[in-house]
Design a protein around this motif. Structure first.
Motif, PDB file in Angstrom:
ATOM      1  N   ILE A   1       0.831  -1.204   0.000  1.00 52.96           N
ATOM      2  CA  ILE A   1       0.000   0.000   0.000  1.00 52.96           C
ATOM      3  C   ILE A   1       0.869   1.260   0.000  1.00 52.96           C
ATOM      4  CG2 ILE A   1      -1.686   1.322   1.339  1.00 52.96           C
ATOM      5  CD1 ILE A   1      -2.655  -1.459   2.415  1.00 52.96           C
ATOM      6  N   ALA A   2       1.978   1.225   0.703  1.00 49.28           N
ATOM      7  CA  ALA A   2       2.826   2.409   0.878  1.00 49.28           C
ATOM      8  C   ALA A   2       3.444   2.912  -0.420  1.00 49.28           C
ATOM      9  CB  ALA A   2       3.928   2.120   1.888  1.00 49.28           C
ATOM     10  N   VAL A   3       3.635   2.057  -1.396  1.00 46.57           N
ATOM     11  CA  VAL A   3       4.274   2.501  -2.638  1.00 46.57           C
ATOM     12  C   VAL A   3       3.296   3.159  -3.610  1.00 46.57           C
ATOM     13  CG1 VAL A   3       6.141   0.814  -2.473  1.00 46.57           C
ATOM     14  CG2 VAL A   3       4.088   0.246  -3.765  1.00 46.57           C
ATOM     15  N   ALA A   4       2.023   3.196  -3.276  1.00 50.92           N
ATOM     16  CA  ALA A   4       1.033   3.855  -4.130  1.00 50.92           C
ATOM     17  C   ALA A   4       1.302   5.355  -4.164  1.00 50.92           C
ATOM     18  CB  ALA A   4      -0.366   3.569  -3.628  1.00 50.92           C
ATOM     19  N   LYS A   5       1.152   5.953  -5.327  1.00 50.63           N
ATOM     20  CA  LYS A   5       1.476   7.368  -5.497  1.00 50.63           C
ATOM     21  C   LYS A   5       0.247   8.280  -5.424  1.00 50.63           C
ATOM     22  CE  LYS A   5       5.869   6.815  -7.449  1.00 50.63           C
ATOM     23  NZ  LYS A   5       6.479   6.096  -6.368  1.00 50.63           N
ATOM     24  N   THR A   6      -0.912   7.793  -5.836  1.00 50.77           N
ATOM     25  CA  THR A   6      -2.116   8.624  -5.852  1.00 50.77           C
ATOM     26  C   THR A   6      -3.215   7.945  -5.041  1.00 50.77           C
ATOM     27  OG1 THR A   6      -3.062   7.549  -7.807  1.00 50.77           O
ATOM     28  CG2 THR A   6      -1.565   9.412  -8.202  1.00 50.77           C
ATOM     29  N   ALA A   7      -4.275   8.694  -4.783  1.00 52.28           N
ATOM     30  CA  ALA A   7      -5.411   8.139  -4.049  1.00 52.28           C
ATOM     31  C   ALA A   7      -6.035   6.976  -4.821  1.00 52.28           C
ATOM     32  CB  ALA A   7      -6.451   9.215  -3.788  1.00 52.28           C
ATOM     33  N   ALA A   8      -6.068   7.091  -6.138  1.00 56.82           N
ATOM     34  CA  ALA A   8      -6.611   6.000  -6.957  1.00 56.82           C
ATOM     35  C   ALA A   8      -5.736   4.755  -6.850  1.00 56.82           C
ATOM     36  CB  ALA A   8      -6.722   6.450  -8.414  1.00 56.82           C
ATOM     37  N   ASP A   9      -4.439   4.940  -6.794  1.00 57.76           N
ATOM     38  CA  ASP A   9      -3.528   3.800  -6.602  1.00 57.76           C
ATOM     39  C   ASP A   9      -3.770   3.119  -5.259  1.00 57.76           C
ATOM     40  OD1 ASP A   9      -2.311   4.248  -9.039  1.00 57.76           O
ATOM     41  OD2 ASP A   9      -0.549   5.241  -8.188  1.00 57.76           O
ATOM     42  N   VAL A  10      -3.939   3.925  -4.216  1.00 57.06           N
ATOM     43  CA  VAL A  10      -4.203   3.372  -2.885  1.00 57.06           C
ATOM     44  C   VAL A  10      -5.510   2.587  -2.905  1.00 57.06           C
ATOM     45  CG1 VAL A  10      -4.726   3.930  -0.475  1.00 57.06           C
ATOM     46  CG2 VAL A  10      -2.903   5.149  -1.664  1.00 57.06           C
ATOM     47  N   ALA A  11      -6.545   3.169  -3.478  1.00 58.43           N
ATOM     48  CA  ALA A  11      -7.839   2.494  -3.546  1.00 58.43           C
ATOM     49  C   ALA A  11      -7.737   1.187  -4.330  1.00 58.43           C
ATOM     50  CB  ALA A  11      -8.884   3.416  -4.169  1.00 58.43           C
ATOM     51  N   GLY A  12      -7.024   1.211  -5.432  1.00 55.21           N
ATOM     52  CA  GLY A  12      -6.858   0.010  -6.237  1.00 55.21           C
ATOM     53  C   GLY A  12      -6.106  -1.081  -5.504  1.00 55.21           C
ATOM     54  N   ARG A  13      -5.074  -0.702  -4.789  1.00 50.73           N
ATOM     55  CA  ARG A  13      -4.289  -1.679  -4.034  1.00 50.73           C
ATOM     56  C   ARG A  13      -5.100  -2.244  -2.866  1.00 50.73           C
ATOM     57  NH1 ARG A  13       1.427  -1.707  -4.918  1.00 50.73           N
ATOM     58  NH2 ARG A  13       1.863  -0.510  -6.783  1.00 50.73           N
ATOM     59  N   LEU A  14      -5.855  -1.390  -2.186  1.00 49.01           N
ATOM     60  CA  LEU A  14      -6.707  -1.874  -1.104  1.00 49.01           C
ATOM     61  C   LEU A  14      -7.769  -2.824  -1.639  1.00 49.01           C
ATOM     62  CD1 LEU A  14      -7.168   1.408   0.982  1.00 49.01           C
ATOM     63  CD2 LEU A  14      -5.805  -0.613   1.585  1.00 49.01           C
ATOM     64  N   PHE A  15      -8.355  -2.469  -2.777  1.00 49.53           N
ATOM     65  CA  PHE A  15      -9.364  -3.337  -3.374  1.00 49.53           C
ATOM     66  C   PHE A  15      -8.750  -4.691  -3.776  1.00 49.53           C
ATOM     67  CE2 PHE A  15     -12.137  -4.958  -6.714  1.00 49.53           C
ATOM     68  CZ  PHE A  15     -13.350  -4.881  -6.057  1.00 49.53           C
ATOM     69  N   ALA A  16      -7.553  -4.674  -4.309  1.00 44.87           N
ATOM     70  CA  ALA A  16      -6.875  -5.923  -4.671  1.00 44.87           C
ATOM     71  C   ALA A  16      -6.648  -6.800  -3.441  1.00 44.87           C
ATOM     72  CB  ALA A  16      -5.547  -5.633  -5.358  1.00 44.87           C
ATOM     73  N   LEU A  17      -6.299  -6.201  -2.318  1.00 45.86           N
ATOM     74  CA  LEU A  17      -6.123  -6.955  -1.083  1.00 45.86           C
ATOM     75  C   LEU A  17      -7.427  -7.555  -0.602  1.00 45.86           C
ATOM     76  CD1 LEU A  17      -3.632  -4.659   0.836  1.00 45.86           C
ATOM     77  CD2 LEU A  17      -3.184  -6.994   0.070  1.00 45.86           C
ATOM     78  N   VAL A  18      -8.499  -6.777  -0.682  1.00 42.62           N
ATOM     79  CA  VAL A  18      -9.802  -7.244  -0.224  1.00 42.62           C
ATOM     80  C   VAL A  18     -10.356  -8.326  -1.134  1.00 42.62           C
ATOM     81  CG1 VAL A  18     -12.207  -6.580   0.142  1.00 42.62           C
ATOM     82  CG2 VAL A  18     -10.374  -5.117   0.963  1.00 42.62           C
ATOM     83  N   ALA A  19     -10.164  -8.129  -2.432  1.00 47.69           N
ATOM     84  CA  ALA A  19     -10.708  -9.116  -3.395  1.00 47.69           C
ATOM     85  C   ALA A  19      -9.928 -10.383  -3.293  1.00 47.69           C
ATOM     86  CB  ALA A  19     -10.636  -8.558  -4.801  1.00 47.69           C
TER      87      ALA A  19
END
Length: 75
Positions: free
Chosen positions: A57-75
């Motif tokens: 999660i920490a390497v995400a650069k934008t809010a959309a990147d963070v959301a995408g990475r969180l969604f990938a973890l949840v999915a």
């Protein structure tokens, strides 16, 4: 965003990472050679999976990147 809002990500990150990310994300498992010459897939422990998820999660650069990475973890 509704999916992410429904999940307690900060409190359950270790459990979320243990449910799927440690099995499917590249580099989150390792091959161990056994004495009989066979190999065994070894998966991350709970604390290692949580640490790896936080790094992911920490390497995400934008809010959309963070959301995408969180969604990938949840999915």
């Amino acid at each position: 965003m509704k999916v992410l809002a429904a999940v307690n990500l900060s409190g359950e990150l270790a459990r979320i990472a243990m449910r799927g990310a440690r099995y499917g994300f590249p580099g989150w498992q390792r091959e161990v050679d056994l004495k009989n010459g066979r190999t065994k897939t070894e998966y991350l422990a709970s604390t290692e999976a949580e640490e790896k998820a936080r790094e992911y999660i920490a390497v995400a650069k934008t809010a959309a990147d963070v959301a995408g990475r969180l969604f990938a973890l949840v999915a």
